[in-house]
Enzyme design. Structure first.
Site, PDB file in Angstrom:
ATOM      1  N   ARG A  24      95.020  48.954  18.660  1.00  0.00           N
ATOM      2  CA  ARG A  24      94.121  50.035  18.247  1.00  0.00           C
ATOM      3  C   ARG A  24      94.456  50.437  16.816  1.00  0.00           C
ATOM      4  NH1 ARG A  24      95.461  54.215  20.189  1.00  0.00           N
ATOM      5  NH2 ARG A  24      97.110  53.644  21.626  1.00  0.00           N
ATOM      6  N   TYR A  63      89.493  43.886  19.245  1.00  0.00           N
ATOM      7  CA  TYR A  63      90.600  44.278  20.119  1.00  0.00           C
ATOM      8  C   TYR A  63      90.137  45.298  21.174  1.00  0.00           C
ATOM      9  CZ  TYR A  63      94.615  46.507  22.072  1.00  0.00           C
ATOM     10  OH  TYR A  63      95.491  47.022  22.985  1.00  0.00           O
ATOM     11  N   GLY A  64      90.637  45.150  22.389  1.00  0.00           N
ATOM     12  CA  GLY A  64      90.239  45.968  23.538  1.00  0.00           C
ATOM     13  C   GLY A  64      89.956  47.433  23.250  1.00  0.00           C
ATOM     14  N   GLY A  65      90.988  48.153  22.808  1.00  0.00           N
ATOM     15  CA  GLY A  65      90.842  49.594  22.633  1.00  0.00           C
ATOM     16  C   GLY A  65      89.826  49.967  21.564  1.00  0.00           C
ATOM     17  N   LYS A  92      88.743  53.619  25.873  1.00  0.00           N
ATOM     18  CA  LYS A  92      89.289  54.731  25.098  1.00  0.00           C
ATOM     19  C   LYS A  92      88.171  55.563  24.468  1.00  0.00           C
ATOM     20  CE  LYS A  92      93.420  53.352  25.938  1.00  0.00           C
ATOM     21  NZ  LYS A  92      94.204  54.116  26.917  1.00  0.00           N
ATOM     22  N   HIS A 112      94.615  60.745  29.784  1.00  0.00           N
ATOM     23  CA  HIS A 112      95.243  59.433  29.678  1.00  0.00           C
ATOM     24  C   HIS A 112      96.317  59.335  30.761  1.00  0.00           C
ATOM     25  CE1 HIS A 112      97.444  56.446  26.758  1.00  0.00           C
ATOM     26  NE2 HIS A 112      96.626  55.812  27.566  1.00  0.00           N
ATOM     27  N   SER A 125     100.708  55.152  25.342  1.00  0.00           N
ATOM     28  CA  SER A 125     100.427  53.720  25.495  1.00  0.00           C
ATOM     29  C   SER A 125     101.720  52.913  25.542  1.00  0.00           C
ATOM     30  CB  SER A 125      99.601  53.239  24.310  1.00  0.00           C
ATOM     31  OG  SER A 125      98.478  54.059  24.167  1.00  0.00           O
ATOM     32  N   CYS A 144     104.109  52.735  27.731  1.00  0.00           N
ATOM     33  CA  CYS A 144     105.328  53.408  28.219  1.00  0.00           C
ATOM     34  C   CYS A 144     105.451  53.283  29.733  1.00  0.00           C
ATOM     35  CB  CYS A 144     105.336  54.874  27.820  1.00  0.00           C
ATOM     36  SG  CYS A 144     105.609  55.128  26.068  1.00  0.00           S
ATOM     37  N   ASP A 164      95.378  54.021  33.936  1.00  0.00           N
ATOM     38  CA  ASP A 164      95.295  54.406  32.518  1.00  0.00           C
ATOM     39  C   ASP A 164      94.512  55.699  32.264  1.00  0.00           C
ATOM     40  OD1 ASP A 164      95.913  53.807  29.771  1.00  0.00           O
ATOM     41  OD2 ASP A 164      93.838  53.195  29.485  1.00  0.00           O
ATOM     42  N   ASN A 213     101.950  43.369  21.883  1.00  0.00           N
ATOM     43  CA  ASN A 213     100.824  44.087  22.509  1.00  0.00           C
ATOM     44  C   ASN A 213      99.847  43.100  23.158  1.00  0.00           C
ATOM     45  OD1 ASN A 213      99.396  46.488  23.181  1.00  0.00           O
ATOM     46  ND2 ASN A 213      97.984  46.156  21.464  1.00  0.00           N
ATOM     47  N   ARG A 237      97.888  41.285  26.117  1.00  0.00           N
ATOM     48  CA  ARG A 237      97.291  42.024  27.232  1.00  0.00           C
ATOM     49  C   ARG A 237      96.748  41.119  28.322  1.00  0.00           C
ATOM     50  NH1 ARG A 237      97.012  47.895  26.872  1.00  0.00           N
ATOM     51  NH2 ARG A 237      97.958  48.335  24.862  1.00  0.00           N
ATOM     52  N   TYR A 272     111.735  51.621  36.497  1.00  0.00           N
ATOM     53  CA  TYR A 272     110.911  50.778  37.384  1.00  0.00           C
ATOM     54  C   TYR A 272     110.911  51.343  38.810  1.00  0.00           C
ATOM     55  CZ  TYR A 272     111.035  47.898  33.250  1.00  0.00           C
ATOM     56  OH  TYR A 272     110.930  47.468  31.957  1.00  0.00           O
ATOM     57  N   GLY A 273     111.207  50.504  39.845  1.00  0.00           N
ATOM     58  CA  GLY A 273     111.132  50.956  41.241  1.00  0.00           C
ATOM     59  C   GLY A 273     112.036  52.152  41.516  1.00  0.00           C
ATOM     60  N   ASN A 295     112.377  54.672  39.909  1.00  0.00           N
ATOM     61  CA  ASN A 295     111.692  55.933  39.591  1.00  0.00           C
ATOM     62  C   ASN A 295     111.163  56.619  40.859  1.00  0.00           C
ATOM     63  OD1 ASN A 295     112.250  55.535  36.922  1.00  0.00           O
ATOM     64  ND2 ASN A 295     110.273  54.586  36.460  1.00  0.00           N
TER      65      ASN A 295
HETATM   66  C1  OXD Z   1      96.307  52.009  25.245  1.00  0.00           C
HETATM   67  C2  OXD Z   1      95.699  51.142  26.275  1.00  0.00           C
HETATM   68  O1  OXD Z   1      96.442  51.591  24.076  1.00  0.00           O
HETATM   69  O2  OXD Z   1      95.646  51.568  27.437  1.00  0.00           O
HETATM   70  O3  OXD Z   1      96.662  53.153  25.587  1.00  0.00           O
HETATM   71  O4  OXD Z   1      95.232  50.047  25.945  1.00  0.00           O
HETATM   72 MN    MN Z   2      96.204  53.640  27.613  1.00  0.00          MN
END
Ligand code: OXD
Ligand code: MN
Length: 593
Positions: A73, A201-203, A210, A230, A252, A254, A279, A369, A371, A495-496, A498
């Site tokens: 993004r 790009y996706g976003g 988004k 989000h 994003s 995380c 998301d 990044n 995807r 991970y698990g 959590n």
């Molecule tokens: C982001 C996504 O960038 O979900 O937050 O692609």
């Molecule tokens: Mn996101």
């Protein structure tokens, strides 16, 4: 020109107008059928937009590599085009709507010459939900059309839902010459319109995600009294069948997808975590005065590196078929690889840019990044309520950033206003999901900094006002999985594991476990957490939970800079929360706590 599959004159005449500007060779209205998906896939393969993977190992899976300068993004090229600059606020780039339309019209003029213009009608949210929104994206990218087919309810279903109404988001997208100097992602909230150019790009290009489901939706949500956030949404079922739902906001890259698909560790046998969304969450007050969450998406657009059978087995299963991989590395025989996959890198790969790559190279083989785009139905842990038109009722909202210091592992706010304050000051070290420096702490209120479609102070006021609209609100929590010890290693395994923190959050939400009141909020005592079978030192857990007064003094200074940046619309209630906390920190220092 193609026959127009709608009698909706608003839609037909808008598509006509855009076609006159773009001057494509042909117009294709997407119907969302599987026959169409195969046809478009064949076209994409023929034009090398998609490269088929080994279809025995990866049925229905394809690889796509983007232009190397178009991999994330672009927040510096993303604009909120409101009548005044104040309406966009200090955290957004602003462009005058007239200027933006004119500038982009210039780039769009003839941009689709010799190309196909795809008309992609789509619904965000279950088609039978009163909360869903219809959008139509016009694009010259077959990759975008195919991704929209995975990420949204696309085609005929959207035209049916729209009927003769003029109420739909008008999205225009052209990759044009993919030149970063001619790249703009422009939002016109007052016109329910998005114009995006210069990126595939996706976003930046999948306009339902988004752009509509967060930026435009957050603006609509404020006017209509709800929240577009989000957040992942997960379902937790206990061994005795109690089902609870939580939504969690993380910036994003995380770990939202990992948390939403988590597999609990051994001591939690009998617990089931299921995914409602990974998301985006649309939150409204519903039955029982609770906050109800709907996932507007139909697929996952997840970060690939680090995904493996240990960190996220459900994601690995979700991407086994019918998945588009973007910017990963691959082998000559149609397999894919990325940093942090289960197996070691093969001796030779083709990296994400299409170059030969050798094991041991200092360059990453997959882009950080990179995807996957995978349909939600592929997820073995999908909640049966993921498609429920009324959504799911939330017991807790969780906010978390990536902080190597300062923020404890978990913390419950004293009340809604205090929770809003904590969320409004959420800080996180930046990741590769957006272009720019990686690893710098930035304030990211509710993990929405890049996605609030209007003035941030007004958004925070809207959050505070929501308290009086929700008779039975969820409890608000902060988490931080990323705190590091003096040796630079993570203190908490994540991970698990959590699940141990989630269990405390659920028990707190249902009012049945203890906590200790601290200056920051309620913290679990060690005995309040189920730590059975966890192979880490108690000292590390204590360090992960520690409230370091020195760190908090600097934190509060930095929070003040952030609040000052928000300017006149910054709510006083949040400033007061920060000042009270500073006084508590100072008093604690005085008594040597
Ligand atoms: C982001 C996504 O960038 O979900 O937050 O692609
Ligand atoms: Mn996101």
């Amino acid at each position: 020109m193609a026959t127009v599959p709608t009698t909706n004159t608003h839609l037909a005449s808008w598509v006509d107008e855009v076609a006159k500007l773009m001057k494509p060779e042909r117009v294709h209205w997407c119907d969302g059928s599987s026959a169409e998906k195969s046809r478009l896939t064949d076209e994409a393969v023929a034009s090398k937009v998609l490269i088929p993977l080994d279809q025995k190992r990866w049925p229905g899976c394809y690889f796509h590599h983007s232009n190397p300068g178009d991999v994330a993004r672009v927040e510096h090229l993303t604009f909120i085009c409101t009548p005044t600059k104040e309406q966009a606020g200090p955290t957004n780039n602003w462009m005058d709507p007239k200027e933006a339309y004119q500038k982009l019209r210039g780039i769009y003029d003839g941009a689709m010459k010799g190309r196909t213009m795809y008309v992609v009608p789509y619904v965000m949210g279950p088609p039978d939900s009163p909360f869903s929104k219809v959008g139509v994206e016009i694009t010259d990218s077959v990759y975008v059309a195919l991704n929209m087919g995975v990420m949204t309810r696309m085609g005929k279903v959207a035209l049916e839902r729209l009927g003769g109404s003029n109420e739909f988001n008008r999205g225009v997208h052209s990759v044009a010459d993919c030149n970063p100097d001619r790249r703009f992602i422009c939002h016109f909230p007052q016109d329910n319109t998005i114009w995006s150019v210069g990126s595939g790009y996706g976003g930046n290009a999948l306009l339902g995600k988004k752009c509509l489901a967060l930026r435009i939706a957050s603006y609509l949500a404020r006017n209509e009294g709800w929240l577009a956030e989000h957040m992942l949404i997960l379902e937790a079922e206990s061994p005795d069948g109690e089902v609870s739902y939580v939504a969690a906001a993380f910036p994003s890259a995380c770990g939202k997808t990992n948390f939403a698909m988590m597999i609990p560790p051994k001591p939690f046998d009998g617990w089931r975590i299921r995914t409602v969304g990974d998301d985006i969450a649309w939150l409204r007050v519903g039955e029982g005065g609770q906050l109800w969450a709907v996932n507007p998406e139909a697929g996952y657009f997840g970060v690939v590196p680090g995904t493996n059978f240990k960190t996220n087995p459900n994601a690995m299963k979700s991407i086994e078929k019918d998945t588009i991989f973007t910017n990963v590395a691959r082998t000559k025989d149609g397999d894919v690889w990325w940093e942090g996959k289960d197996n070691e890198a093969p001796a030779e790969l083709i990296d994400w840019k299409g170059q030969a790559w050798k094991k041991g190279s200092s360059e990453k083989a997959a882009h950080p990044n990179s995807r996957f785009t995978a349909p939600m139905d592929n997820n073995p842990a999908l909640s049966r309520f993921a498609f429920d038109p009324k959504g799911v009722p939330l017991s807790a909202l969780i906010f978390g950033g990536r902080r190597s210091t300062t923020m404890p592992l978990v913390l419950q706010s004293f009340n809604w206003t205090h929770g809003t304050y904590l969320a409004s000051t959420l800080g996180s070290e930046t990741t590769a999901a957006a272009t720019g420096a990686v690893g710098v702490v930035r304030r990211d209120p509710m993990a929405m900094l890049p996605f609030i479609g209007y003035d941030a102070g007004t958004y925070l006021t809207h959050w505070l006002e929501m308290q009086s609209r929700i008779p039975n609100p969820p409890k608000l929590f902060m988490v931080n999985w990323f705190r590091k010890g003096g040796d630079g290693k993570f203190l908490w395994p994540g991970y698990g594991e959590n699940m141990r923190v989630l269990k405390w959050i659920l028990d707190r939400s249902h009012g049945r476990v203890g906590a200790q009141e601290s200056i920051l909020g309620y913290l679990p005592r060690l005995e309040d957490l189920n730590l059975a079978g966890l192979d880490i030192r108690m000292d590390d857990i204590r360090a992960a939970m520690k409230v370091d007064l020195g760190e908090w003094e600097s934190e509060l200074e930095s929070q003040q800079e952030w609040f000052d940046k928000l300017g006149k619309t910054m709510p006083r209630a949040l400033q007061l929360q920060r000042d009270l906390l500073l006084d508590r920190v100072k008093l604690a220092r005085k008594v040597g706590a």
